[in-house]
Design a protein around this motif. Structure first.
Motif, PDB file in Angstrom:
ATOM      1  N   UNK A  27     -18.520 -41.264 -63.084  1.00 43.07           N
ATOM      2  CA  UNK A  27     -18.606 -40.643 -61.763  1.00 43.07           C
ATOM      3  C   UNK A  27     -18.844 -39.142 -61.850  1.00 43.07           C
ATOM      4  N   UNK A  28     -18.127 -38.490 -62.742  1.00 39.43           N
ATOM      5  CA  UNK A  28     -18.277 -37.039 -62.877  1.00 39.43           C
ATOM      6  C   UNK A  28     -19.695 -36.699 -63.326  1.00 39.43           C
ATOM      7  N   UNK A  29     -20.205 -37.444 -64.284  1.00 39.01           N
ATOM      8  CA  UNK A  29     -21.562 -37.187 -64.779  1.00 39.01           C
ATOM      9  C   UNK A  29     -22.606 -37.480 -63.716  1.00 39.01           C
ATOM     10  N   UNK A  30     -22.424 -38.572 -63.000  1.00 35.49           N
ATOM     11  CA  UNK A  30     -23.358 -38.906 -61.923  1.00 35.49           C
ATOM     12  C   UNK A  30     -23.343 -37.838 -60.836  1.00 35.49           C
ATOM     13  N   UNK A  31     -22.159 -37.327 -60.509  1.00 36.19           N
ATOM     14  CA  UNK A  31     -22.057 -36.265 -59.502  1.00 36.19           C
ATOM     15  C   UNK A  31     -22.780 -35.009 -59.969  1.00 36.19           C
ATOM     16  N   UNK A  32     -22.660 -34.676 -61.247  1.00 35.01           N
ATOM     17  CA  UNK A  32     -23.345 -33.491 -61.772  1.00 35.01           C
ATOM     18  C   UNK A  32     -24.857 -33.651 -61.689  1.00 35.01           C
ATOM     19  N   UNK A  33     -25.354 -34.838 -61.978  1.00 37.30           N
ATOM     20  CA  UNK A  33     -26.797 -35.067 -61.955  1.00 37.30           C
ATOM     21  C   UNK A  33     -27.371 -35.022 -60.540  1.00 37.30           C
TER      22      UNK A  33
END
Length: 311
Positions: A177-183
């Motif tokens: 989730x954190x990585x997807x939010x950053x992208x």
């Protein structure tokens, strides 16, 4: 018109192509590209989903027609339903996180008391210019389960114990989730900032005169004014989250023990790890149908297509 007649008319100076047919001729190149790179692969994927295609039979014409057997096996597979459930949970949590981050950052970079807003907006869109696989690999290192992982170092600085981020199901899911939010947050910020700039200032002034505070103005003035653009962006980013492949695959291939295996990763594994192209194609067709129905339902319920027929 025969070839002889066309040559005769051209020799006589008469145009061979009717002016009314010119728009059609201009569309033909794009139509050819669409058929070659979009429609044909989808139709071929549909065909493969009804066969027992494998690497040895693919493109050889030796695959056998099995009807809906692939769909029956998939729908009776517990791993399919686990992947479907995890995928929709990922869509819900990641979209909520991206909307919250987009709204928070958007309010900051449009605030009247904030200085250097142009510079901040330039920094915000940096993730859009980086290759996705590069960014995901960096985040995989950040969430490394080793002691030298950046997140574990932060935890040690806070006198907390290290976490096996990619070896524990929900910790890995949080990392997704954190990585997807950053992208995706730059896209959400761009849409949110554009919507915030279109909110009439008179509405805020009238609310302030009535004694409304910041949170009251945000709930009753700002949110209703930006609802439709944010909803539209949310639908688009939800579709992207549903199709997410790189993050779970690069992090831990949907692990641990396939518990976080998103639907596209599940289809990829069936096709290329177990070499069942027919079943993999059936999974992808189901994914296309589900995400298509999801987007149509949201556009209809959100009334995002209002006024299109009148335009």
């Amino acid at each position: 018109m025969s070839v002889v007649e066309r040559v005769a008319e051209q020799a006589a100076g008469n145009p061979v192509v009717n002016k009314d047919d010119l728009p059609l001729l201009l569309v033909l190149p794009g139509l050819f590209v669409f058929l070659a790179f979009m429609l044909f692969p989808v139709l071929y994927l549909v065909y493969l989903s009804f066969t027992n295609a494998e690497p040895a039979t693919l493109f050889q014409g030796e695959e056998q027609w099995v009807g809906i057997a692939n769909y029956i096996r998939i729908l009776s597979d517990g791993q399919f339903w686990n992947s479907m459930g995890v995928t929709w949970l990922f869509v819900a949590t990641s979209v909520a996180l991206k909307v919250l981050v987009g709204l928070a950052v958007g309010l900051v970079v449009t605030g009247k008391r904030v200085r250097g807003k142009r510079f901040m907006r330039a920094l915000i869109i940096i993730p859009l210019g980086l290759p996705g696989i590069f960014t995901i690999t960096i985040w995989r290192g950040i969430f490394s389960s080793a002691e030298f992982g950046l997140m574990n170092q932060f935890l040690r600085m806070a006198n907390l114990s290290s976490v096996a981020w990619l070896s524990e199901r929900w910790m890995a899911f949080l990392a997704y989730n954190v990585t997807e939010a950053w992208l995706a947050y730059p896209f959400m910020v761009i849409i949110t900032v554009s919507a915030l700039q279109d909110v009439p200032e008179e509405l805020h002034e009238a609310a302030m005169i009535d004694g409304a505070g910041f949170f009251s103005r945000f709930l009753h003035v700002t949110l209703p004014s930006i609802k439709r653009p944010v909803l539209f962006a949310s639908i688009l980013t939800a579709a992207a989250s549903f199709q997410q492949f790189l993050i779970p695959y690069v992090f831990n291939q949907g692990g641990p023990s396939r518990t976080n295996e998103l639907l596209i990763v599940y289809g990829f594994r069936e096709a290329f790890r177990f070499q069942k192209y027919g079943e993999g194609a059936a999974i992808m067709i189901i994914a296309v149908l589900v995400i298509g129905a999801f987007m149509m339902l949201n556009v209809w319920k959100g009334r995002l297509a209002e006024g299109v027929e009148d335009a």
